[in-house]
Design an enzyme around this catalytic site. Structure first.
Site, mmCIF file in Angstrom:
data_model
loop_
_atom_site.group_PDB
_atom_site.id
_atom_site.type_symbol
_atom_site.label_atom_id
_atom_site.label_comp_id
_atom_site.label_asym_id
_atom_site.label_seq_id
_atom_site.Cartn_x
_atom_site.Cartn_y
_atom_site.Cartn_z
ATOM 1 C CB ALA A 59 -6.111 -4.873 7.213
ATOM 2 C CB CYS A 60 -2.220 -3.079 4.071
ATOM 3 S SG CYS A 60 -2.122 -2.319 5.630
ATOM 4 C CB THR A 61 -3.078 -7.678 1.175
ATOM 5 O OG1 THR A 61 -1.975 -7.456 1.418
ATOM 6 C CG2 THR A 61 -3.415 -8.248 0.087
#
Length: 168
Positions: A59-61
């Site tokens: 999700a962060c990527t």
């Protein structure tokens, strides 16, 4: 007594309309030396300050790459994107390199800034995804909370950066 103050930290969290507290954190930017960044350096520009749990996780990527893919729009909006996590410079360097991220990442190693700002939902979780849209005078104009999807964080960041650029 001091213990009660510690228990009540979340009551002091920032809200829309508040001035974002001044802070200084180590900043890592592609191809540059690690340096200290102070929020007041960004005066006159909109700042998309996004807290994310961890470098190079799905999700962060997705969020970082979504911001990367809209970086030309943010430039037109006179907006600066700053990611913040507890990861160190080596981790940030690898993340920036792997995904060609054209914006800087800040290191909040002990989570002090996260803790100072609190969570919009009042929880004490310090690794959630939260985005603050700060205008050129340092006032928080919008907050995307931890319960929002990555897509919502991206859409609302873009929408508010554009709104603030048009308001000038």
């Amino acid at each position: 007594d001091e213990g009660d103050k510690d228990m009540d930290k979340q009551a002091g969290l920032v809200k829309v309309g508040d001035a974002m507290p001044e802070f200084t954190l180590p900043l890592f930017e592609r191809g540059k030396e690690l340096r200290d960044f102070t929020l007041s350096e960004a005066r006159g520009r909109t700042v998309v300050l996004y807290f994310y749990p961890m470098d190079d996780t799905p999700a962060c990527t997705k969020q970082a790459c979504g911001l990367r893919d809209s970086v030309a729009d943010y430039a037109k909006f006179n907006a600066m994107i700053l990611g913040v996590s507890r990861n160190d410079a080596a981790s940030h360097a690898a993340f920036i390199e792997k995904y060609s991220l054209p914006f800087a990442l800040l290191i909040d190693a002990e989570g002090q800034l996260r803790e100072q700002l609190g969570n919009p939902d009042g929880s004490t979780e310090l690794i959630s995804r939260i985005t603050y849209i700060i205008d050129g005078t340092g006032v928080i104009r919008h907050i995307v909370g931890a319960g929002a999807s990555v897509e919502d964080h991206l859409a609302e960041s873009h929408e508010w950066a554009e709104k603030l650029s048009e308001a000038k």
